[in-house]
Design a protein around this motif. Structure first.
Motif, PDB file in Angstrom:
ATOM      1  N   ASN A   1       0.826  -1.211   0.000  1.00  0.00           N
ATOM      2  CA  ASN A   1       0.000   0.000   0.000  1.00  0.00           C
ATOM      3  C   ASN A   1       0.861   1.262   0.000  1.00  0.00           C
ATOM      4  O   ASN A   1       0.574   2.224  -0.720  1.00  0.00           O
ATOM      5  CB  ASN A   1      -0.927   0.016   1.226  1.00  0.00           C
ATOM      6  N   MET A   2       1.926   1.245   0.825  1.00  0.00           N
ATOM      7  CA  MET A   2       2.812   2.405   0.881  1.00  0.00           C
ATOM      8  C   MET A   2       3.538   2.609  -0.450  1.00  0.00           C
ATOM      9  O   MET A   2       3.712   3.737  -0.912  1.00  0.00           O
ATOM     10  CB  MET A   2       3.825   2.236   2.018  1.00  0.00           C
ATOM     11  N   PHE A   3       3.959   1.511  -1.075  1.00  0.00           N
ATOM     12  CA  PHE A   3       4.646   1.573  -2.367  1.00  0.00           C
ATOM     13  C   PHE A   3       3.767   2.291  -3.392  1.00  0.00           C
ATOM     14  O   PHE A   3       4.220   3.183  -4.120  1.00  0.00           O
ATOM     15  CB  PHE A   3       4.966   0.153  -2.836  1.00  0.00           C
ATOM     16  N   ARG A   4       2.484   1.911  -3.411  1.00  0.00           N
ATOM     17  CA  ARG A   4       1.561   2.535  -4.377  1.00  0.00           C
ATOM     18  C   ARG A   4       1.274   3.989  -4.005  1.00  0.00           C
ATOM     19  O   ARG A   4       1.162   4.849  -4.888  1.00  0.00           O
ATOM     20  CB  ARG A   4       0.259   1.736  -4.459  1.00  0.00           C
ATOM     21  N   ASP A   5       1.169   4.278  -2.706  1.00  0.00           N
ATOM     22  CA  ASP A   5       0.948   5.663  -2.270  1.00  0.00           C
ATOM     23  C   ASP A   5       2.108   6.561  -2.685  1.00  0.00           C
ATOM     24  O   ASP A   5       1.907   7.717  -3.102  1.00  0.00           O
ATOM     25  CB  ASP A   5       0.776   5.719  -0.750  1.00  0.00           C
ATOM     26  N   ILE A   6       3.328   6.037  -2.564  1.00  0.00           N
ATOM     27  CA  ILE A   6       4.515   6.805  -2.967  1.00  0.00           C
ATOM     28  C   ILE A   6       4.471   7.083  -4.467  1.00  0.00           C
ATOM     29  O   ILE A   6       4.703   8.211  -4.917  1.00  0.00           O
ATOM     30  CB  ILE A   6       5.802   6.043  -2.604  1.00  0.00           C
ATOM     31  N   ALA A   7       4.172   6.038  -5.241  1.00  0.00           N
ATOM     32  CA  ALA A   7       4.094   6.194  -6.696  1.00  0.00           C
ATOM     33  C   ALA A   7       3.027   7.222  -7.074  1.00  0.00           C
ATOM     34  O   ALA A   7       3.232   8.046  -7.974  1.00  0.00           O
ATOM     35  CB  ALA A   7       3.798   4.852  -7.355  1.00  0.00           C
ATOM     36  N   THR A   8       1.893   7.199  -6.378  1.00  0.00           N
ATOM     37  CA  THR A   8       0.811   8.146  -6.650  1.00  0.00           C
ATOM     38  C   THR A   8       1.263   9.576  -6.377  1.00  0.00           C
ATOM     39  O   THR A   8       0.960  10.499  -7.141  1.00  0.00           O
ATOM     40  CB  THR A   8      -0.422   7.809  -5.792  1.00  0.00           C
ATOM     41  N   ASN A   9       2.006   9.764  -5.295  1.00  0.00           N
ATOM     42  CA  ASN A   9       2.534  11.092  -4.977  1.00  0.00           C
ATOM     43  C   ASN A   9       3.502  11.571  -6.047  1.00  0.00           C
ATOM     44  O   ASN A   9       3.498  12.757  -6.416  1.00  0.00           O
ATOM     45  CB  ASN A   9       3.235  11.071  -3.616  1.00  0.00           C
ATOM     46  N   VAL A  10       4.343  10.675  -6.544  1.00  0.00           N
ATOM     47  CA  VAL A  10       5.293  11.044  -7.602  1.00  0.00           C
ATOM     48  C   VAL A  10       4.534  11.497  -8.850  1.00  0.00           C
ATOM     49  O   VAL A  10       4.886  12.502  -9.477  1.00  0.00           O
ATOM     50  CB  VAL A  10       6.231   9.868  -7.935  1.00  0.00           C
ATOM     51  N   VAL A  11       3.485  10.743  -9.192  1.00  0.00           N
ATOM     52  CA  VAL A  11       2.673  11.099 -10.366  1.00  0.00           C
ATOM     53  C   VAL A  11       2.090  12.502 -10.218  1.00  0.00           C
ATOM     54  O   VAL A  11       2.084  13.298 -11.163  1.00  0.00           O
ATOM     55  CB  VAL A  11       1.537  10.060 -10.559  1.00  0.00           C
TER      56      VAL A  11
END
Length: 255
Positions: free
Chosen positions: A109-119
């Motif tokens: 979940n954190m991995f995807r949250d980080i990626a979403t923030n980068v986007v």
């Protein structure tokens, strides 16, 4: 046992469905019982209300057995019997006890949250378009980014952006902010050179009783622009964020 009732000692409090944070100190083990998913929010500053984190405001020797830590034990090991101070130390320094399955779920979940923030923060400078979350996740895997559940997704997103830029994994840059700068006419001409050095591009400017500039600024430079305007105009100027550059999402094609 009169009436068939079973009485537990007063220092026995049983809880279920909890997330336990454990700290060893003074040769003893201390635990606090928390709501699931709240420990990370507390550590990253998202959650500031301790009562939203703890299931019960108490320090345990063993949560599963309901064994509450006695005051003399707290004094000996923590040099204080202030439960709030002890709880804060356990939450800050302790280890959260989770199953392998729960830990992997948290990491995913954190991995995807980080990626979403980068986007949300970045674009492909070659196309002026946003990447998709899937593309950023692939890039993160490519640099073998290791998630830290004790840091916020936004903090780690900034780390990811830096590493992607350093390793040139994909072309990536922070999305530009469109801002309006207003300064008194007496300051406008004098400040123009300093403003130009901080912005990415000047889109429009008007001169009258006030000097007004509409320009693009890298998010990392926004604070410097705001500080410059405030300092040089003694608070008479202003910097207003209009929006981010109009962005389109890239197709999810191989990089």
């Amino acid at each position: 046992m009169a009436g068939g009732k079973i009485f537990q000692p007063s220092n026995k409090i049983r809880l279920t469905n909890v997330s336990i944070v454990r700290l060893r100190k003074g040769g003893k083990r201390f635990e606090v019982a928390c709501y699931k998913n709240k420990v990370t929010e507390w550590r990253t500053g998202v959650e500031k209300d301790i009562d939203e984190v703890l299931q019960i405001h108490q320090v345990y020797m063993n949560v599963s057995k309901g064994e509450v830590a006695k005051t003399d034990v707290l004094l000996k090991c923590f040099k204080t019997d202030d439960v709030d101070k002890v709880v804060d130390e356990i939450l800050t320094k302790g280890e959260q006890q989770v199953s392998d399955k729960e830990r992997q779920h948290q990491l995913d979940n954190m991995f995807r949250d980080i990626a979403t923030n980068v986007v949300e923060m970045c674009i492909n400078p070659n196309t002026q378009q946003q990447y998709t979350v899937t593309m950023i996740e692939k890039a993160m895997s490519g640099i073998h980014y290791s998630v830290n559940t004790n840091r916020s997704a936004k903090q780690q997103a900034l780390d990811v952006i830096r590493q992607l830029q350093e390793q040139a994994t994909i072309p990536i840059a922070r999305a530009q902010m469109r801002v309006r700068i207003k300064v008194p006419a007496k300051d406008g001409k004098r400040m123009k050179k300093d403003i130009d050095e901080l912005i990415s591009a000047m889109e429009d400017e008007e001169h009258g009783e006030e000097y007004e500039y509409v320009c693009l600024v890298d998010p990392g430079k926004y604070g410097e622009v705001a500080e410059l305007v405030s300092r040089e105009t003694k608070g008479a100027g202003e910097v207003v964020i209009l929006n981010f550059m109009d962005l389109k999402e890239q197709d999810d094609t191989p990089m």
